[in-house]
Enzyme design. Structure first.
Site, PDB file in Angstrom:
ATOM      1  N   ASN A 135       9.622 -31.355 -38.053  1.00 43.10           N
ATOM      2  CA  ASN A 135       8.989 -30.148 -38.602  1.00 43.10           C
ATOM      3  C   ASN A 135       9.941 -29.366 -39.506  1.00 43.10           C
ATOM      4  O   ASN A 135       9.568 -28.940 -40.597  1.00 43.10           O
ATOM      5  CB  ASN A 135       8.481 -29.240 -37.480  1.00 43.10           C
ATOM      6  CG  ASN A 135       7.492 -29.961 -36.584  1.00 43.10           C
ATOM      7  OD1 ASN A 135       7.028 -31.042 -36.931  1.00 43.10           O
ATOM      8  ND2 ASN A 135       7.184 -29.389 -35.441  1.00 43.10           N
ATOM      9  N   THR A 142     -13.230  -8.162 -79.978  1.00 43.92           N
ATOM     10  CA  THR A 142     -13.517  -7.746 -78.601  1.00 43.92           C
ATOM     11  C   THR A 142     -14.961  -8.176 -78.371  1.00 43.92           C
ATOM     12  O   THR A 142     -15.758  -8.200 -79.327  1.00 43.92           O
ATOM     13  CB  THR A 142     -13.374  -6.218 -78.391  1.00 43.92           C
ATOM     14  OG1 THR A 142     -14.348  -5.563 -79.193  1.00 43.92           O
ATOM     15  CG2 THR A 142     -11.980  -5.719 -78.770  1.00 43.92           C
ATOM     16  N   HIS A 143     -15.297  -8.540 -77.181  1.00 47.83           N
ATOM     17  CA  HIS A 143     -16.642  -9.075 -76.862  1.00 47.83           C
ATOM     18  C   HIS A 143     -16.960 -10.279 -77.752  1.00 47.83           C
ATOM     19  O   HIS A 143     -18.128 -10.533 -78.048  1.00 47.83           O
ATOM     20  CB  HIS A 143     -17.733  -8.015 -77.041  1.00 47.83           C
ATOM     21  CG  HIS A 143     -17.444  -6.722 -76.364  1.00 47.83           C
ATOM     22  ND1 HIS A 143     -17.942  -6.409 -75.118  1.00 47.83           N
ATOM     23  CD2 HIS A 143     -16.679  -5.663 -76.732  1.00 47.83           C
ATOM     24  CE1 HIS A 143     -17.517  -5.200 -74.763  1.00 47.83           C
ATOM     25  NE2 HIS A 143     -16.729  -4.730 -75.730  1.00 47.83           N
ATOM     26  N   SER A 187     -15.577 -40.284 -80.392  1.00 51.25           N
ATOM     27  CA  SER A 187     -16.768 -40.547 -79.594  1.00 51.25           C
ATOM     28  C   SER A 187     -17.110 -42.026 -79.707  1.00 51.25           C
ATOM     29  O   SER A 187     -16.787 -42.669 -80.704  1.00 51.25           O
ATOM     30  CB  SER A 187     -17.926 -39.696 -80.124  1.00 51.25           C
ATOM     31  OG  SER A 187     -19.160 -40.357 -79.946  1.00 51.25           O
ATOM     32  N   ASN A 196     -12.697 -34.698 -81.087  1.00 49.89           N
ATOM     33  CA  ASN A 196     -12.965 -33.718 -80.031  1.00 49.89           C
ATOM     34  C   ASN A 196     -11.685 -33.151 -79.412  1.00 49.89           C
ATOM     35  O   ASN A 196     -10.702 -33.865 -79.250  1.00 49.89           O
ATOM     36  CB  ASN A 196     -13.808 -34.371 -78.929  1.00 49.89           C
ATOM     37  CG  ASN A 196     -15.181 -34.762 -79.432  1.00 49.89           C
ATOM     38  OD1 ASN A 196     -15.771 -34.052 -80.240  1.00 49.89           O
ATOM     39  ND2 ASN A 196     -15.673 -35.896 -78.975  1.00 49.89           N
ATOM     40  N   TYR A 239       4.020 -25.431 -35.335  1.00 48.70           N
ATOM     41  CA  TYR A 239       3.605 -26.562 -36.176  1.00 48.70           C
ATOM     42  C   TYR A 239       2.238 -27.084 -35.765  1.00 48.70           C
ATOM     43  O   TYR A 239       1.932 -27.209 -34.577  1.00 48.70           O
ATOM     44  CB  TYR A 239       4.626 -27.708 -36.083  1.00 48.70           C
ATOM     45  CG  TYR A 239       4.180 -28.927 -36.857  1.00 48.70           C
ATOM     46  CD1 TYR A 239       4.418 -29.018 -38.226  1.00 48.70           C
ATOM     47  CD2 TYR A 239       3.487 -29.966 -36.239  1.00 48.70           C
ATOM     48  CE1 TYR A 239       3.980 -30.116 -38.960  1.00 48.70           C
ATOM     49  CE2 TYR A 239       3.050 -31.068 -36.966  1.00 48.70           C
ATOM     50  CZ  TYR A 239       3.297 -31.136 -38.323  1.00 48.70           C
ATOM     51  OH  TYR A 239       2.871 -32.220 -39.046  1.00 48.70           O
ATOM     52  N   GLN A 259       0.233 -31.244 -42.792  1.00 49.35           N
ATOM     53  CA  GLN A 259       0.478 -32.471 -43.552  1.00 49.35           C
ATOM     54  C   GLN A 259      -0.492 -32.594 -44.731  1.00 49.35           C
ATOM     55  O   GLN A 259      -0.144 -33.115 -45.777  1.00 49.35           O
ATOM     56  CB  GLN A 259       0.340 -33.666 -42.612  1.00 49.35           C
ATOM     57  CG  GLN A 259       0.677 -35.001 -43.240  1.00 49.35           C
ATOM     58  CD  GLN A 259       0.677 -36.118 -42.202  1.00 49.35           C
ATOM     59  OE1 GLN A 259       1.584 -36.209 -41.393  1.00 49.35           O
ATOM     60  NE2 GLN A 259      -0.343 -36.946 -42.223  1.00 49.35           N
ATOM     61  N   LYS A 288       0.401 -31.327 -48.335  1.00 50.86           N
ATOM     62  CA  LYS A 288       1.395 -32.009 -49.176  1.00 50.86           C
ATOM     63  C   LYS A 288       0.776 -32.561 -50.474  1.00 50.86           C
ATOM     64  O   LYS A 288       1.298 -32.365 -51.559  1.00 50.86           O
ATOM     65  CB  LYS A 288       2.007 -33.149 -48.350  1.00 50.86           C
ATOM     66  CG  LYS A 288       3.346 -33.598 -48.849  1.00 50.86           C
ATOM     67  CD  LYS A 288       3.868 -34.762 -48.014  1.00 50.86           C
ATOM     68  CE  LYS A 288       4.399 -34.335 -46.666  1.00 50.86           C
ATOM     69  NZ  LYS A 288       4.758 -35.494 -45.811  1.00 50.86           N
TER      70      LYS A 288
HETATM   71  N1  ARG Z   1       4.570 -36.044 -41.843  1.00 50.19           N
HETATM   72  C1  ARG Z   1       4.577 -34.875 -41.069  1.00 50.19           C
HETATM   73  C2  ARG Z   1       4.055 -33.662 -41.868  1.00 50.19           C
HETATM   74  O1  ARG Z   1       3.985 -33.729 -43.035  1.00 50.19           O
HETATM   75  C3  ARG Z   1       5.939 -34.600 -40.568  1.00 50.19           C
HETATM   76  C4  ARG Z   1       5.981 -33.736 -39.390  1.00 50.19           C
HETATM   77  C5  ARG Z   1       5.386 -34.396 -38.196  1.00 50.19           C
HETATM   78  N2  ARG Z   1       5.595 -33.600 -37.044  1.00 50.19           N
HETATM   79  C6  ARG Z   1       4.958 -33.809 -35.892  1.00 50.19           C
HETATM   80  N3  ARG Z   1       5.226 -33.007 -34.935  1.00 50.19           N
HETATM   81  N4  ARG Z   1       4.071 -34.749 -35.761  1.00 50.19           N
HETATM   82  O2  ARG Z   1       3.717 -32.666 -41.293  1.00 50.19           O
END
Ligand code: ARG
Length: 461
Positions: free
Chosen positions: A114, A159-160, A282, A290, A322, A327, A330
């Site tokens: 984490n 404007t507008h 086109s 375009n 956590y 996840q 990401k």
């Molecule tokens: N791949 C995980 C994420 O992006 C890493 C952390 C995982 N931690 C856990 N306690 N399962 O969160």
């Protein structure tokens, strides 16, 4: 059901694939920062005042060498994250354990995936924000240069969307430049907030050994460590949404710029001509050119904002500590950044090569565009403004066309068409570039010292 052995126990194959999700691919972008984070962690462990030492200085050296090897492999696209690894963190531990035996199994002492992923994402964000700032500064400079080149070219100010007052191409272009420079301030704020090291917070609750979080933060070139170890992990997601929020503001600027280009390059306006290489045709209409780049920038502004809100939404109901939900942030995070950067990169050369059609811009001036100027002229002759306003309004048909170039020549106050301070744009752009240089220097110096090799490594394929 089939099962698979992993570094952290046996997991049902379906569950493994489902829970790892796209980490196996996405974490490729984190291999380098994960190794750098581990190098700092191991350096700190080797200095911990406990007997016997958790990791000796020689062992630290061996681990660092192993990590440099992994970074090199990753740069050549040859570091493999397997499904059984689940993510980059366990892939690096596996690779080190294969190379160093029991020593590899020690690197996870006093940390959790984490805090590892939290530090990885902050290091990743630091680098990405600097790239984004560099690209934003380039576009701001291109817009300012475009504005300067066409400083005296008259343009109807609207404007507008309706004709309003005499303006200039210089004013139009630098309005977007200044907006982007403000977006850089937002990005720098996000950078500063992100520039704190969460490592050592472990699973969120600290560890019963005397780890040195300040040292780890210094080794990684962070401004300082985050303080509260629980917040160090609660900050995940929040930080990403702040960074994307700053990116979304830049996209807001780009979207409006793109929208203006689409409008003013319509044949009905024909003020500007986009370079042919930034347009597409086109499949049925042979004559088409375009402005797809502009349309896609406008659309991508929505996507970046959606990514920011997507992350915000993931964390807003997330209980303290956590949660695996994080996840899912990401992908949105990485995509949002990549999208913003791609838009900045495509627009800079497009702006540089855009042609200005001076005659069409002048033809766009109808006599009524000078109405306010005329009223202010009457004010200069002693008439109260409201009376002058009504006088002109009632005699609009008598308005005569004035030379638009002459009309804008009279607007000389701060920030007006003829009061634009070109040094202002130059200084603000330079200030952004200066921060980028300094931040890169600090980070590269810290990592070079940490890894014992010149960083960045030179062999990215
Ligand atoms: N791949 C995980 C994420 O992006 C890493 C952390 C995982 N931690 C856990 N306690 N399962 O969160």
């Amino acid at each position: 059901m089939a099962k698979k052995k992993t570094t952290v126990g046996t997991i049902n194959t379906e569950t493994l694939a489902f829970t790892a999700g796209r980490d196996v691919e996405l974490d490729q972008a984190l291999v380098e920062v994960d190794c750098i984070g581990t190098a700092a962690h191991v350096a700190m462990l080797s200095k911990m005042p406990v007997k016997p030492a958790l990791i000796t200085a020689t062992e630290r050296q061996q681990v660092v060498e192993g990590l440099v090897e992994i970074i090199n492999l990753a740069r050549q696209g040859k570091f493999n994250i397997k499904l059984a690894d689940q993510d980059v963190h366990l892939a690096v531990e596996r690779a080190l354990t294969k190379k160093l035996g029991d020593l590899g199994k020690k690197i996870h002492t006093c940390r959790s995936r984490n805090d590892q992923v939290a530090v990885d994402l902050r290091l990743y964000a630091k680098e990405q924000i600097l790239h984004t700032l560099e690209e934003a500064a380039e576009l701001a400079a291109a817009l300012a240069a475009f504005g300067k080149k066409h400083e005296k070219v008259p343009m109807v100010g609207r404007t507008h969307m309706q004709p309003g007052m005499p303006s200039s191409v210089g004013l139009w272009a630098t309005a977007h430049a200044e907006s982007l420079l403000d977006d850089c301030v937002g990005l720098l704020n996000a950078y500063e907030m992100n520039d704190q090291c969460p490592l050592g917070s472990a699973a969120s609750y600290g560890v019963p050994l005397p780890i040195d979080r300040q040292l780890v933060s210094d080794l990684l070139g962070f401004a300082y460590p985050t303080h509260n170890v629980l917040y160090a992990n609660n900050g995940r997601g929040k930080m990403e949404s702040i960074v994307l929020g700053a990116m979304a503001q830049a996209m807001l600027t780009l979207s409006r710029l793109a929208q203006d280009f689409m409008l003013f390059t319509m044949p009905e306006f024909d003020y500007f001509q986009l370079p042919a290489e930034f347009c597409t045709g086109s499949s049925i209409m042979p004559q088409k050119q375009n402005p797809d780049v502009c349309e896609l920038v406008r659309a991508k502004a929505s996507r970046v904002k959606a990514a920011e809100l997507g992350i915000y939404d993931l964390v807003k109901g997330s209980p303290t500590g956590y949660n695996r939900d994080l996840q899912e942030a990401k992908e949105l995070f990485m995509e949002g950044i990549a999208t913003t950067r791609a838009c900045l990169r495509i627009l800079a050369p497009m702006v540089k090569a855009t042609q200005v059609n001076r005659q069409k811009l002048i033809d766009g001036f109808s006599p009524d565009v000078f109405a306010t100027d005329r009223a202010l002229e009457l004010v200069g002759e002693g008439m109260p403004f409201r009376d002058a306003y009504h006088h002109v309004k009632e005699n609009l048909q008598e308005m005569e066309s004035i030379d638009p170039a002459e009309a804008i020549r009279l607007k000389t106050h701060l920030g007006a068409p003829m009061g634009l301070d070109w040094d202002y744009f130059k200084f603000r752009t330079q200030a952004v570039r200066q921060v980028i240089r300094e931040e890169r220097k600090t980070f590269n110096k810290a990592v070079s010292k940490l890894l014992g090799v010149k960083y960045p490594l030179q062999n990215r394929s």
